[in-house]
Write a protein that holds these residues in place. Structure first.
Motif, mmCIF file in Angstrom:
data_model
loop_
_atom_site.group_PDB
_atom_site.id
_atom_site.type_symbol
_atom_site.label_atom_id
_atom_site.label_comp_id
_atom_site.label_asym_id
_atom_site.label_seq_id
_atom_site.Cartn_x
_atom_site.Cartn_y
_atom_site.Cartn_z
ATOM 1 N N GLY A 66 0.775 -1.234 0.000
ATOM 2 C CA GLY A 66 0.000 0.000 0.000
ATOM 3 C C GLY A 66 0.803 1.279 0.000
ATOM 4 O O GLY A 66 0.236 2.362 0.120
ATOM 5 N N ALA A 67 2.111 1.200 -0.146
ATOM 6 C CA ALA A 67 2.935 2.402 -0.156
ATOM 7 C C ALA A 67 2.637 3.247 -1.391
ATOM 8 O O ALA A 67 2.399 2.723 -2.470
ATOM 9 N N LYS A 68 2.647 4.557 -1.214
ATOM 10 C CA LYS A 68 2.453 5.481 -2.328
ATOM 11 C C LYS A 68 3.783 5.794 -3.018
ATOM 12 O O LYS A 68 3.809 6.205 -4.158
ATOM 13 N N PHE A 69 4.886 5.610 -2.293
ATOM 14 C CA PHE A 69 6.215 5.847 -2.832
ATOM 15 C C PHE A 69 7.234 5.078 -2.009
ATOM 16 O O PHE A 69 6.927 4.601 -0.920
ATOM 17 N N THR A 70 8.424 4.944 -2.534
ATOM 18 C CA THR A 70 9.525 4.341 -1.787
ATOM 19 C C THR A 70 10.762 5.209 -1.968
ATOM 20 O O THR A 70 10.900 5.897 -2.971
ATOM 21 N N PHE A 71 11.630 5.190 -1.002
ATOM 22 C CA PHE A 71 12.871 5.945 -1.108
ATOM 23 C C PHE A 71 13.910 5.094 -1.832
ATOM 24 O O PHE A 71 14.160 3.955 -1.458
ATOM 25 N N MET A 72 14.501 5.646 -2.867
ATOM 26 C CA MET A 72 15.488 4.923 -3.656
ATOM 27 C C MET A 72 16.737 5.770 -3.882
ATOM 28 O O MET A 72 17.450 5.580 -4.852
ATOM 29 N N GLY A 73 17.013 6.700 -3.003
ATOM 30 C CA GLY A 73 18.094 7.661 -3.187
ATOM 31 C C GLY A 73 19.477 7.065 -3.360
ATOM 32 O O GLY A 73 20.264 7.520 -4.188
ATOM 33 N N ARG A 74 19.784 6.032 -2.608
ATOM 34 C CA ARG A 74 21.133 5.477 -2.659
ATOM 35 C C ARG A 74 21.457 4.900 -4.040
ATOM 36 O O ARG A 74 22.565 5.047 -4.530
ATOM 37 N N SER A 75 20.479 4.269 -4.666
ATOM 38 C CA SER A 75 20.742 3.689 -5.992
ATOM 39 C C SER A 75 21.066 4.779 -7.015
ATOM 40 O O SER A 75 21.899 4.574 -7.899
ATOM 41 N N PHE A 76 20.438 5.941 -6.889
ATOM 42 C CA PHE A 76 20.739 7.034 -7.814
ATOM 43 C C PHE A 76 22.128 7.616 -7.545
ATOM 44 O O PHE A 76 22.819 8.018 -8.484
ATOM 45 N N VAL A 77 22.524 7.648 -6.289
ATOM 46 C CA VAL A 77 23.873 8.118 -5.951
ATOM 47 C C VAL A 77 24.909 7.177 -6.547
ATOM 48 O O VAL A 77 25.902 7.617 -7.130
ATOM 49 N N TYR A 78 24.674 5.868 -6.432
ATOM 50 C CA TYR A 78 25.608 4.902 -7.009
ATOM 51 C C TYR A 78 25.647 5.028 -8.529
ATOM 52 O O TYR A 78 26.717 4.965 -9.143
ATOM 53 N N GLY A 79 24.488 5.196 -9.154
ATOM 54 C CA GLY A 79 24.441 5.342 -10.609
ATOM 55 C C GLY A 79 25.176 6.579 -11.073
ATOM 56 O O GLY A 79 25.928 6.546 -12.049
ATOM 57 N N GLY A 89 21.799 8.756 -13.403
ATOM 58 C CA GLY A 89 20.427 8.827 -12.917
ATOM 59 C C GLY A 89 19.437 8.250 -13.913
ATOM 60 O O GLY A 89 18.534 7.487 -13.548
ATOM 61 N N ASP A 90 19.612 8.610 -15.184
ATOM 62 C CA ASP A 90 18.734 8.074 -16.235
ATOM 63 C C ASP A 90 18.891 6.560 -16.355
ATOM 64 O O ASP A 90 17.913 5.841 -16.534
ATOM 65 N N HIS A 91 20.119 6.099 -16.268
ATOM 66 C CA HIS A 91 20.379 4.659 -16.358
ATOM 67 C C HIS A 91 19.727 3.918 -15.180
ATOM 68 O O HIS A 91 19.109 2.866 -15.368
ATOM 69 N N THR A 92 19.842 4.503 -13.992
ATOM 70 C CA THR A 92 19.272 3.884 -12.799
ATOM 71 C C THR A 92 17.759 3.793 -12.899
ATOM 72 O O THR A 92 17.177 2.737 -12.617
#
Length: 61
Positions: free
Chosen positions: A8-21, A30-33
């Motif tokens: 039921g989540a409306k969003f999830t935090f995915m910040g670390r994956s974008f930093v790694y990308g 960022g686009d690749h991630t």
């Protein structure tokens, strides 16, 4: 992401994956991630035979 959406989540935090990308590929990271995340989410939806997020079964929780 699929498990969070199924619960039921409306969003999830995915910040670390974008930093790694971004760290690995620079400004295109960022686009690749986001492309990878979208592909993986679509694969999960296809494997579970779900056309919409609302169709995700509750057994993923």
């Amino acid at each position: 992401v699929a498990r969070a959406m199924a619960s039921g989540a409306k969003f999830t935090f995915m910040g670390r994956s974008f930093v790694y990308g971004t760290g690995a590929l620079g400004s295109k990271g960022g686009d690749h991630t986001i492309g990878m995340l979208k592909t993986q989410f679509k694969q999960v939806m296809d494997q579970l035979c779900c056309e919409r997020v609302e169709d995700l079964p509750k057994h993923l929780i």
